[in-house]
Scaffold this active site. Sequence first.
Site, PDB file in Angstrom:
ATOM      1  N   ASP A   1      -6.086 -15.067 -10.105  1.00 22.39           N
ATOM      2  CA  ASP A   1      -6.815 -13.872  -9.679  1.00 22.39           C
ATOM      3  C   ASP A   1      -8.295 -14.088  -9.920  1.00 22.39           C
ATOM      4  O   ASP A   1      -8.740 -14.171 -11.062  1.00 22.39           O
ATOM      5  CB  ASP A   1      -6.304 -12.662 -10.465  1.00 22.39           C
TER       6      ASP A   1
ATOM      7  N   HIS B   1     -10.492 -11.919  -8.985  1.00 20.96           N
ATOM      8  CA  HIS B   1     -11.002 -10.587  -9.358  1.00 20.96           C
ATOM      9  C   HIS B   1     -12.255 -10.191  -8.601  1.00 20.96           C
ATOM     10  O   HIS B   1     -13.014  -9.338  -9.074  1.00 20.96           O
ATOM     11  CB  HIS B   1     -11.305 -10.580 -10.866  1.00 20.96           C
TER      12      HIS B   1
ATOM     13  N   ASP C   1      -1.472  -1.275  -3.373  1.00 19.64           N
ATOM     14  CA  ASP C   1      -1.052  -0.610  -4.610  1.00 19.64           C
ATOM     15  C   ASP C   1      -0.512   0.764  -4.250  1.00 19.64           C
ATOM     16  O   ASP C   1      -1.241   1.596  -3.689  1.00 19.64           O
ATOM     17  CB  ASP C   1      -2.250  -0.493  -5.561  1.00 19.64           C
TER      18      ASP C   1
HETATM   19 MG   LIG Z   1      -6.146  -8.521  -8.972  1.00 19.59          MG
END
Ligand SMILES: [Mg+2]
Length: 388
Positions: free
Chosen positions: A197, A199, A272
């Site tokens: 990740d 980010h 999400d």
């Molecule tokens: Mg992430």
Amino acid sequence: MTAITGVETVVVNASLRNWVFVKVTTDEPGLIGWGEATLEWKARAVVGAVADLAELVVGEDPERIEYLWQLMYRGQFFQGGAVTMSALSGIDQALWDIAGKKRGVPAWQLLGGRVRDTVTMYDHLGGGDSSIVYGAATQEGFAESAIHSIDEGFTALKILAVPMGAGLATGSQIRAASEVMGAVREAVGPDIQIMVDLHGRTTAAAALQYGRALAEYDPWFFEEPCQPGNPATMASIARALPFPVATGERLTEIQQFRDHLAVGACAVLQPDVCHVGGPTALKKIAAIAESWHVPLAPHNPLGPIATMVNQHMGFSTPNFLIQEVMRGDVPWRDEVVSGTLPIVRGKVTIPDKPGWGLDVDETAAARHPYEPEPVVEIGAEDGFLNDW
Ligand SMILES: [Mg+2]
């Protein structure tokens, strides 16, 4: 007709983040629904947004899920955004919980029915130790965490191997990331999937610098290799890297997912269910991704309700790949939310209780009231700021 009588929030401080649980009550005795609307560093704003949306749905039939979704999205002049979509997500999840409980069936049954018997989970190791947000995680911390995960039976895990930095990576930063990734690969062997990740810490150019250096350790995918919201830039990285790109955790609306998929911005989509508008929206996003032959690895470092909702989605969504879970944040998860699925050798098996199948102990929840999330130090060496 059953009617919604109230929409409440229960905020639970769980170390690094506040879980925002949403409780929808009805005029049928005992019939309530639970959802999760956690949005880190915005918990109080989400609580307020849930109260705003409640004005629209109290008195309505909780089984008109699509109608209520549209009402909450369109009913107030300013549509979308992370705060509103998280609030909408929590309420939407609670409505699916009510729908399942009313019929005595698990929510996955209403979300398309069982397409698989088990859902594979992957472990998010964070930085391998608590210093990750400062970009100073150690090789040893990562390797130890990775071994712990695979000893439990996980076959896939995620790390934040790349430090925060400016527009281009320096030689020492690239060496540090390589050493971390190399240590984890050596610890787990060749058959474990390692996701990296980034980010959104990196520019496109820096992501390619890291990609060249880490390719020898066989990353399963690079996640958020640049800041979200720019499909063309993400697509340029995806074309240049010799392994897949994943993104989507900070996208909140269906059009953004369409725009990323249309330009080939990613090989794996990470919506999400607590930010896109709940299961109602996630099913549509999954269908669009399916049309591009792109699988879903839903984002989820959140609380136990979010994890369970994601698992129900995994059991009922065809183009599901793998499910994220972040464990070890607080030891009292089960005291607050019971009925969660045990992860056995990295997998969960399909649940059979009505709705999400969860119970929330509000007395236990009240023992962990809201606290502001920790401030993350993102200062750069030159006195300016990094993306974290
Ligand atoms: Mg992430």
